[in-house]
Each structure stands twice: as structure tokens, then as C-alpha cells.
Design a protein around this motif. Structure first.
Motif, PDB file in Angstrom:
ATOM      1  N   UNK A 253      12.825   2.359 -66.487  1.00 21.68           N
ATOM      2  CA  UNK A 253      14.274   1.861 -66.626  1.00 21.68           C
ATOM      3  C   UNK A 253      14.773   1.113 -65.944  1.00 21.68           C
ATOM      4  N   UNK A 254      14.549   0.852 -64.846  1.00 25.55           N
ATOM      5  CA  UNK A 254      14.841  -0.029 -63.676  1.00 25.55           C
ATOM      6  C   UNK A 254      14.438  -1.312 -64.304  1.00 25.55           C
ATOM      7  N   UNK A 255      13.108  -1.714 -64.829  1.00 21.08           N
ATOM      8  CA  UNK A 255      12.733  -3.000 -65.479  1.00 21.08           C
ATOM      9  C   UNK A 255      13.661  -3.135 -66.633  1.00 21.08           C
ATOM     10  N   UNK A 256      14.103  -2.066 -67.396  1.00 24.36           N
ATOM     11  CA  UNK A 256      15.033  -2.542 -68.610  1.00 24.36           C
ATOM     12  C   UNK A 256      16.193  -3.044 -68.178  1.00 24.36           C
ATOM     13  N   UNK A 257      16.922  -2.554 -67.206  1.00 25.64           N
ATOM     14  CA  UNK A 257      18.183  -2.891 -66.810  1.00 25.64           C
ATOM     15  C   UNK A 257      18.107  -4.154 -65.921  1.00 25.64           C
ATOM     16  N   UNK A 258      16.967  -4.510 -65.362  1.00 26.69           N
ATOM     17  CA  UNK A 258      17.147  -5.667 -64.355  1.00 26.69           C
ATOM     18  C   UNK A 258      17.519  -5.369 -63.252  1.00 26.69           C
ATOM     19  N   UNK A 259      17.335  -4.044 -62.759  1.00 20.71           N
ATOM     20  CA  UNK A 259      17.769  -3.659 -61.564  1.00 20.71           C
ATOM     21  C   UNK A 259      17.197  -4.034 -60.144  1.00 20.71           C
ATOM     22  N   UNK A 260      17.927  -4.537 -59.210  1.00 23.44           N
ATOM     23  CA  UNK A 260      17.281  -5.163 -57.993  1.00 23.44           C
ATOM     24  C   UNK A 260      17.409  -4.298 -56.804  1.00 23.44           C
TER      25      UNK A 260
END
Length: 296
Positions: A253-260
């Protein structure tokens, strides 16, 4: 421990909208230094945060040969005493303070500790509000055990950077992992300065655990309401994740939303001496490609 310290909107009734509460920005940040020329990522990130929040900054160096010492072994050792080089410590302290000034940090101090990293962080956690370190400051599984000891002992919020992290921009897209636990609530509260400074916050709601009989009368924390009161508009993302795959699903999910940045509670499971932090936390610590903010 042996150290060397060198325009308001109107309300319906005609009144003014009350100003939003300001999050308690970390007053004291400690960075674990592993290299000085150049300064390692933890020091650089901590300096940027200290400059942004006008926090005090401590740089702490622990020799690689001593970092894993724990328990009785953490007493200052013969090796640690042999590594005590006051002249070099003084020079590195001078360099660190000069670097911090160049970054806009209001005040910086330098510490060289001659004992294990767990004991050092427990001690520093008594008067610091955030620790910044890299995942590979110790080898492999040792980090999970070390952090478990530190997080459970003093509840020091910790920002863990992946190896080789070299991004200079502030954290703008934050994924918050929420499951209704007290640990997750503490993580949101402690991470407010990061959340208020982000352009986008996504709340990954994994559902609340079944409350034991009697707890229905206790006050319930509402993450969306709480963050909104602090001026944070979080995007909801509700998911059902089996416990055995929670860590991998969170990173997906972090990858999907582009979380940094990932914010999560450090969950405890089983007996303290058997497993300090849970499997999801271990997985995220071992595989995250972005920094992770942990709070127990």
C-alpha cells in the motif's frame, strides 16, 4: 555509560474560528552517527528536521564493535576504553557542531559512548523526543531486538532510515498504519509534526480488534477526528489484512500511494524476553524502502 560530551473564518454565532493546536515538535533529536566524512544519512536527516523545527540536536557515535553489547556486557569494556580518543572526539565534535550550524540548527552537542547502542538509546531517550538512525546500524535481525528493547524501555519515537537513504526533501506523502491499538494511537500522536508538514496523509485502516467485555465503556480514539482537529485531512483506505501478511501488505500500500514515510506502532507480542516486537513490525523494518516512524 562512559561518554564524552563536547485570517480566521467566521462561526455561525459570529465568533472567530479558534486557531488549531500546534503539535509538540520534538524539542531534542538524537542522531546515531556512523560516519563523519561525509556525515551519514541519519545525521543529515536529523539536522534537517532540527533546523525545520528549531530543535536541539545531539550527535551520538558508538563504535561498530560495541553497538550490539547488551545487558551485563554493556558495561564500559576494556575495548571501549581503548577506543577512547579524546583528541579525535573533540575534533569530531567541533566538525559536528559546525555542520549543524551550517544546516540552521540552533544548538548541537556531540556524544561518544563506549557501551552498547541499546543502553545508549535508553539513556538518551530520557531527555530526547526523537531518535534517527539507519536500519543497517547493526546487522540483520539484531536491529529488531535492539529497537524492541529501546522502544519498550523508554518509548522513544524512532525514525528508521533504509540503507543508503539520500533524499533531501521533507516527508510529503505519509502512510499511517492504524488498527485501533494503543501503540498505533501513540504513533499518530507522536508523529503529528510529520503529519502536519505533509502534503498528503493516507490512513490505512485495518479495522479494530474485538474489545474485551467492559472496554466498550472506555473512551475510543477516532484517528480521522483527531487528525482533523490538528489540521490534517487524511485520505481513508480501509483494508482487511490477515495478521500473517500484514507487513507485506502495508509495504504494498505504501508503494501504491507513493509514500515517503510510514508511521506505525511497534507492536509487542509474547513475552518480552522472547520477542520484543511483532512480526509485522519486523517485516516492515527489514524490507521498507522508505523511512519508518515507530512508536510503542
Amino acid at each position: 555509560m562512559s561518554v564524552v560530551v563536547h485570517a480566521p473564518n467566521p462561526l455561525p454565532d459570529g465568533g472567530a474560528t479558534p486557531s488549531l493546536p500546534v503539535a509538540n515538535q520534538p524539542s531534542d533529536i538524537v542522531a546515531i552517527a556512523t560516519s563523519t566524512d561525509p556525515w551519514n544519512p541519519a545525521v543529515r536527516v536529523a539536522a534537517r528536521l532540527a533546523a525545520r523545527w528549531q530543535s536541539l540536536l545531539t550527535g551520538c557515535f558508538v563504535d561498530e564493535s560495541l553497538r550490539l553489547l547488551r545487558g551485563p556486557e554493556s558495561e564500559p569494556s576494556v575495548l571501549g576504553l581503548l577506543l577512547d580518543t579524546p583528541v579525535q572526539d573533540f575534533e569530531e565534535g567541533q566538525d559536528f557542531r559546525a555542520f549543524a550550524r551550517s544546516m540552521g540548527v540552533p544548538h548541537a552537542s556531540w556524544v561518544v559512548a563506549h557501551t552498547g547502542l541499546a543502553r545508549v538509546l535508553r539513556e538518551l531517550g530520557a531527555w530526547h523526543s526523537l531518535a534517527v538512525l539507519e536500519r543497517d546500524v547493526v546487522d540483520g535481525e539484531s536491529l529488531a531486538e535492539l529497537l524492541g528493547e529501546v522502544l519498550l524501555a523508554c518509548r522513544l519515537p524512532s525514525l528508521i532510515l533504509p540503507p543508503g537513504w539520500n533524499h533531501d526533501t521533507p516527508f510529503q506523502r505519509v502512510l499511517v498504519a492504524w488498527d485501533g491499538s494503543t501503540e498505533a494511537t501513540r504513533a499518530i500522536h507522536a508523529a503529528l509534526p510529520f503529519l502536519q508538514g505533509a502534503r498528503r496523509v493516507v490512513l490505512l485502516d485495518g479495522g479494530r480488534p474485538h474489545s474485551p467485555e467492559g472496554e466498550c465503556y472506555l473512551p475510543h480514539f477516532e484517528p480521522f477526528v483527531y487528525m482533523a482537529r490538528h489540521g490534517i485531512e487524511a485520505d481513508p483506505m480501509c483494508v482487511g489484512i490477515p495478521a500473517r501478511t500484514a507487513g507485506a501488505a502495508l509495504l504494498k500500500k505504501a508503494d501504491q500511494v507513493g509514500a515517503d514515510l510510514i508511521v506505525m506502532g511497534a507492536f509487542a507480542h509474547g513475552r518480552l524476553h522472547e520477542q520484543a516486537i511483532g512480526s509485522a513490525t519486523r517485516y516492515v523494518l527489514g524490507h521498507a524502502r522508505v523511512p519508518v516512524f515507530l512508536q510503542h
